[in-house]
Write a protein that holds these residues in place. Structure first.
Motif, PDB file in Angstrom:
ATOM      1  N   GLY A 165      -6.835  23.116   6.627  1.00  0.00           N
ATOM      2  CA  GLY A 165      -5.408  23.456   7.164  1.00  0.00           C
ATOM      3  C   GLY A 165      -4.912  22.549   8.004  1.00  0.00           C
ATOM      4  N   LEU A 166      -5.980  22.106   9.029  1.00  0.00           N
ATOM      5  CA  LEU A 166      -5.382  20.776   9.719  1.00  0.00           C
ATOM      6  C   LEU A 166      -5.159  19.640   9.057  1.00  0.00           C
ATOM      7  CD1 LEU A 166      -5.517  20.568  13.028  1.00  0.00           C
ATOM      8  CD2 LEU A 166      -7.658  19.426  12.499  1.00  0.00           C
ATOM      9  N   LYS A 167      -6.047  19.627   8.035  1.00  0.00           N
ATOM     10  CA  LYS A 167      -5.562  18.178   7.090  1.00  0.00           C
ATOM     11  C   LYS A 167      -4.235  18.355   6.289  1.00  0.00           C
ATOM     12  CE  LYS A 167      -5.898  16.515   2.839  1.00  0.00           C
ATOM     13  NZ  LYS A 167      -5.654  17.050   1.403  1.00  0.00           N
ATOM     14  N   LEU A 168      -4.045  19.610   5.967  1.00  0.00           N
ATOM     15  CA  LEU A 168      -2.561  19.686   5.269  1.00  0.00           C
ATOM     16  C   LEU A 168      -1.342  19.472   6.152  1.00  0.00           C
ATOM     17  CD1 LEU A 168      -3.468  22.709   2.909  1.00  0.00           C
ATOM     18  CD2 LEU A 168      -3.108  20.323   2.217  1.00  0.00           C
ATOM     19  N   PHE A 169      -1.551  19.993   7.503  1.00  0.00           N
ATOM     20  CA  PHE A 169      -0.480  19.990   8.457  1.00  0.00           C
ATOM     21  C   PHE A 169      -0.332  18.750   8.947  1.00  0.00           C
ATOM     22  CE2 PHE A 169      -0.301  24.459   8.174  1.00  0.00           C
ATOM     23  CZ  PHE A 169       0.942  25.007   8.615  1.00  0.00           C
ATOM     24  N   PHE A 170      -1.186  17.976   9.348  1.00  0.00           N
ATOM     25  CA  PHE A 170      -1.231  16.667  10.244  1.00  0.00           C
ATOM     26  C   PHE A 170      -1.735  15.608   9.782  1.00  0.00           C
ATOM     27  CE2 PHE A 170      -2.020  20.602  12.844  1.00  0.00           C
ATOM     28  CZ  PHE A 170      -0.678  20.556  13.423  1.00  0.00           C
ATOM     29  N   TYR A 171      -2.331  15.404   8.602  1.00  0.00           N
ATOM     30  CA  TYR A 171      -2.936  14.229   8.046  1.00  0.00           C
ATOM     31  C   TYR A 171      -1.964  13.307   7.616  1.00  0.00           C
ATOM     32  CZ  TYR A 171      -6.024  11.201   5.178  1.00  0.00           C
ATOM     33  OH  TYR A 171      -6.931  10.061   4.706  1.00  0.00           O
ATOM     34  N   TYR A 172      -0.776  13.627   7.229  1.00  0.00           N
ATOM     35  CA  TYR A 172       0.334  12.702   6.888  1.00  0.00           C
ATOM     36  C   TYR A 172       1.317  12.489   7.748  1.00  0.00           C
ATOM     37  CZ  TYR A 172      -1.797  13.434   2.256  1.00  0.00           C
ATOM     38  OH  TYR A 172      -2.643  13.475   1.236  1.00  0.00           O
ATOM     39  N   VAL A 173       1.084  12.945   9.245  1.00  0.00           N
ATOM     40  CA  VAL A 173       2.174  12.708  10.215  1.00  0.00           C
ATOM     41  C   VAL A 173       2.058  11.410  10.439  1.00  0.00           C
ATOM     42  CG1 VAL A 173       2.596  13.239  12.737  1.00  0.00           C
ATOM     43  CG2 VAL A 173       1.962  15.135  11.165  1.00  0.00           C
ATOM     44  N   PRO A 174       1.173  10.587  10.585  1.00  0.00           N
ATOM     45  CA  PRO A 174       1.174   9.272  10.869  1.00  0.00           C
ATOM     46  C   PRO A 174       2.143   8.442   9.721  1.00  0.00           C
ATOM     47  CG  PRO A 174      -1.171   9.773  11.014  1.00  0.00           C
ATOM     48  CD  PRO A 174      -0.425  10.815  10.455  1.00  0.00           C
ATOM     49  N   LEU A 175       2.458   8.859   8.621  1.00  0.00           N
ATOM     50  CA  LEU A 175       3.509   8.307   7.742  1.00  0.00           C
ATOM     51  C   LEU A 175       4.884   8.334   8.518  1.00  0.00           C
ATOM     52  CD1 LEU A 175       2.515   9.676   4.362  1.00  0.00           C
ATOM     53  CD2 LEU A 175       2.221   7.366   4.987  1.00  0.00           C
ATOM     54  N   LEU A 176       5.106   8.817   9.498  1.00  0.00           N
ATOM     55  CA  LEU A 176       6.226   8.789  10.206  1.00  0.00           C
ATOM     56  C   LEU A 176       6.200   7.186  10.806  1.00  0.00           C
ATOM     57  CD1 LEU A 176       8.748  10.060  11.807  1.00  0.00           C
ATOM     58  CD2 LEU A 176       7.164  10.790  13.514  1.00  0.00           C
ATOM     59  N   PHE A 177       5.287   7.082  11.468  1.00  0.00           N
ATOM     60  CA  PHE A 177       5.355   5.521  12.010  1.00  0.00           C
ATOM     61  C   PHE A 177       5.179   4.387  10.753  1.00  0.00           C
ATOM     62  CE2 PHE A 177       3.217   8.745  14.551  1.00  0.00           C
ATOM     63  CZ  PHE A 177       3.835   8.454  15.967  1.00  0.00           C
ATOM     64  N   VAL A 178       4.405   4.857   9.954  1.00  0.00           N
ATOM     65  CA  VAL A 178       4.521   3.909   8.848  1.00  0.00           C
ATOM     66  C   VAL A 178       5.855   3.604   8.191  1.00  0.00           C
ATOM     67  CG1 VAL A 178       3.784   3.248   6.524  1.00  0.00           C
ATOM     68  CG2 VAL A 178       2.159   4.285   8.509  1.00  0.00           C
ATOM     69  N   PHE A 209       6.747   2.711  16.234  1.00  0.00           N
ATOM     70  CA  PHE A 209       7.850   3.890  16.496  1.00  0.00           C
ATOM     71  C   PHE A 209       7.271   4.711  17.733  1.00  0.00           C
ATOM     72  CE2 PHE A 209       9.698   8.078  15.367  1.00  0.00           C
ATOM     73  CZ  PHE A 209      10.965   7.708  16.012  1.00  0.00           C
ATOM     74  N   ARG A 210       8.310   5.026  18.543  1.00  0.00           N
ATOM     75  CA  ARG A 210       7.930   5.791  19.780  1.00  0.00           C
ATOM     76  C   ARG A 210       8.973   7.049  19.716  1.00  0.00           C
ATOM     77  NH1 ARG A 210       4.224   3.179  23.022  1.00  0.00           N
ATOM     78  NH2 ARG A 210       4.430   1.123  23.010  1.00  0.00           N
ATOM     79  N   PRO A 211       8.655   8.150  18.997  1.00  0.00           N
ATOM     80  CA  PRO A 211       9.408   9.356  18.735  1.00  0.00           C
ATOM     81  C   PRO A 211       9.586   9.858  20.087  1.00  0.00           C
ATOM     82  CG  PRO A 211       7.085   9.725  18.229  1.00  0.00           C
ATOM     83  CD  PRO A 211       7.280   8.377  18.433  1.00  0.00           C
ATOM     84  N   PRO A 212      11.070  10.156  20.307  1.00  0.00           N
ATOM     85  CA  PRO A 212      11.279  10.785  21.348  1.00  0.00           C
ATOM     86  C   PRO A 212      10.787  12.526  21.660  1.00  0.00           C
ATOM     87  CG  PRO A 212      13.174  10.860  19.974  1.00  0.00           C
ATOM     88  CD  PRO A 212      12.136   9.957  19.554  1.00  0.00           C
ATOM     89  N   GLY A 218       0.793  -1.099  -0.004  1.00  0.00           N
ATOM     90  CA  GLY A 218      -0.018  -0.042  -0.157  1.00  0.00           C
ATOM     91  C   GLY A 218       0.864   1.419  -0.079  1.00  0.00           C
ATOM     92  N   VAL A 219       1.752   0.871   0.881  1.00  0.00           N
ATOM     93  CA  VAL A 219       2.866   2.476   0.791  1.00  0.00           C
ATOM     94  C   VAL A 219       3.393   2.667  -0.577  1.00  0.00           C
ATOM     95  CG1 VAL A 219       5.022   3.169   1.565  1.00  0.00           C
ATOM     96  CG2 VAL A 219       3.318   2.198   3.218  1.00  0.00           C
ATOM     97  N   SER A 256      -4.794  -0.511   7.096  1.00  0.00           N
ATOM     98  CA  SER A 256      -4.067  -1.588   7.024  1.00  0.00           C
ATOM     99  C   SER A 256      -2.850  -1.741   7.995  1.00  0.00           C
ATOM    100  CB  SER A 256      -3.711  -1.850   5.480  1.00  0.00           C
ATOM    101  OG  SER A 256      -2.823  -3.153   5.335  1.00  0.00           O
ATOM    102  N   PHE A 257      -2.189  -0.579   8.331  1.00  0.00           N
ATOM    103  CA  PHE A 257      -1.137  -0.815   9.099  1.00  0.00           C
ATOM    104  C   PHE A 257      -1.675  -0.797  10.526  1.00  0.00           C
ATOM    105  CE2 PHE A 257       1.848   1.740  12.090  1.00  0.00           C
ATOM    106  CZ  PHE A 257       3.001   0.940  11.977  1.00  0.00           C
ATOM    107  N   PHE A 258      -2.711  -0.251  10.891  1.00  0.00           N
ATOM    108  CA  PHE A 258      -3.344  -0.448  12.121  1.00  0.00           C
ATOM    109  C   PHE A 258      -3.885  -1.873  12.350  1.00  0.00           C
ATOM    110  CE2 PHE A 258      -7.177  -0.359  14.836  1.00  0.00           C
ATOM    111  CZ  PHE A 258      -6.509   0.060  16.090  1.00  0.00           C
ATOM    112  N   LEU A 259      -4.429  -2.264  11.518  1.00  0.00           N
ATOM    113  CA  LEU A 259      -4.691  -3.839  11.396  1.00  0.00           C
ATOM    114  C   LEU A 259      -3.577  -4.888  11.612  1.00  0.00           C
ATOM    115  CD1 LEU A 259      -7.703  -4.196   8.863  1.00  0.00           C
ATOM    116  CD2 LEU A 259      -7.680  -3.875  11.348  1.00  0.00           C
ATOM    117  N   ALA A 260      -2.430  -4.623  10.979  1.00  0.00           N
ATOM    118  CA  ALA A 260      -0.952  -5.231  11.288  1.00  0.00           C
ATOM    119  C   ALA A 260      -0.703  -5.004  12.792  1.00  0.00           C
ATOM    120  CB  ALA A 260      -0.199  -4.826  10.174  1.00  0.00           C
ATOM    121  N   TYR A 261      -0.629  -3.936  13.230  1.00  0.00           N
ATOM    122  CA  TYR A 261      -0.290  -3.497  14.639  1.00  0.00           C
ATOM    123  C   TYR A 261      -1.276  -4.241  15.615  1.00  0.00           C
ATOM    124  CZ  TYR A 261       0.558  -0.808  18.889  1.00  0.00           C
ATOM    125  OH  TYR A 261       0.548  -0.448  20.095  1.00  0.00           O
TER     126      TYR A 261
END
Length: 351
Positions: A152-165, A119-122, A68-69, A106-111
């Motif tokens: 604006g909230l979507k543009l800033f933060f919607y793709y932040v979970p890709l950090l964990f993916v 990933f647990r970011p500092p 999917g990625v 899909s990532f959440f189901l795999a988790y």
């Protein structure tokens, strides 16, 4: 060790509900496609094809979040190609939001099945504070509409979970190599199409009647002030030559970095990386933009110096190994960026 049998994609289709859903989707798609063919509406037929292909991608993405990625990355690059052939429909912009939502699911189901490490970011606390501040700004009384804040909230933060993916995706050297090879293949396709378009002209990879707002972006020529010769500025699969140039610059950094990795690790795939470097360099030259050419040349020079300076064998070429003390001294004096551990023999690296 989890010994439970995993359901394969073929097994999923043998179940009643998925099979019924697939048959229903297929029948509806064929019916709609037949109506558009009879009416001669090729644009509507293209939408039906996109929906059907997208549905197949969604099924594949739910079965494997890693695939999917890569589907998501490929769509990001070819999104403009669909947009300029479908009348610059802005609804296509939101297709990537649907795809990345499927990746998240899909990532959440795999988790949940404990198949991936989270990933647990500092910097989690500052990140959450930043998100909280963005949510507050959504309800800014000076804003004319709440929709602006939500977008604006979507543009800033919607793709932040890709950090964990991304952290879970690149969990081994094998996955890292796969990531680079997939991107290099995409670079080869897009760069080669851009080179061909610079030779064939704007009629290649562009509709006969592009939308009025993007027509000038796809018919841009560079004129020589002395000879008067014309040079078409290709767009490849994008809607503008600027996007194609920016993509080539990013691709150049990716290809050169991966090529340096392959040379140091003595891994297979160097021929493909060299081919990608040639195609990328040619596309940058034929893009007919001084800024892109200068940025690309500067990036290559910086990479060359960094590669020679930071390579594990740089001190061995400059200073013969006479004693361990002399080796350590010369390394610290002339190659400060190389750690002492880098001189130890590693798989694929011979000092």
């Amino acid at each position: 060790m989890n010994l439970a049998p995993r359901a394969m994609p073929g097994d999923q289709l043998r179940r009643p509900l998925p099979l019924l859903a697939f048959i229903t989707l297929f029948v509806v798609t064929v019916y709609k496609a037949a109506n558009y063919v009879i009416a001669g509406d090729m644009k509507g037929l293209a939408y039906v094809a996109l929906i059907f292909i997208g549905s197949a991608f969604v099924v594949a993405m739910l079965n494997s979040w890693r695939n999917g990625v890569y589907f998501f990355l490929a769509w990001l690059l070819f999104e403009d190609f669909a947009r300029k052939y479908l009348g610059n429909n802005m609804a296509i912009y939101f297709a990537k939001d649907v795809l990345v939502a499927v990746v998240y699911l899909s990532f959440f189901l795999a988790y949940r099945r404990k198949r991936v490490a989270l990933f647990r970011p500092p910097f989690l606390v500052p990140l959450l504070l930043f998100v909280w501040f963005g949510v507050m700004q959504t309800f800014n009384p000076a804003s004319t509409s709440l929709i602006f804040g939500v977008l604006g909230l979507k543009l800033f933060f919607y793709y932040v979970p890709l950090l964990f993916v991304g952290y879970a995706l690149l969990n081994s050297e094998e996955q890292l190599r796969r990531f680079f090879f997939v991107n290099i293949i995409l670079v080869l396709i897009i760069g080669s199409l851009g080179i061909a378009q610079s030779i064939l002209g704007h009629t290649f990879l562009n509709p006969e009647r592009p939308a009025e707002e993007i027509r000038e972006l796809s018919t841009n020529y560079r004129v020589s002030p002395i000879s008067g010769l014309l040079s078409y500025r290709p767009t490849s699969v994008f809607v503008s030559t600027g996007r194609f140039g920016n993509f080539m610059l990013v691709s150049l950094l990716l290809v050169v970095g991966f090529l340096g990795y392959l040379l140091l690790r003595r891994k297979s795939g160097r021929n493909l990386a060299f081919l990608a470097l040639v195609v990328t360099s040619g596309a940058i030259v034929l893009e007919a933009a001084r800024g892109v050419l200068l940025w690309g040349t500067g990036s290559m020079l910086v990479f060359a110096v960094a590669f020679v300076w930071g390579a594990p064998w740089c001190c061995f070429l400059l200073f013969p190994k006479r004693s361990s003390l002399a080796l350590l001294f010369t390394q610290r004096l002339f190659c400060p960026v190389a750690a002492p551990a880098s001189f130890k023999s590693e798989p694929g690296i011979t000092p």
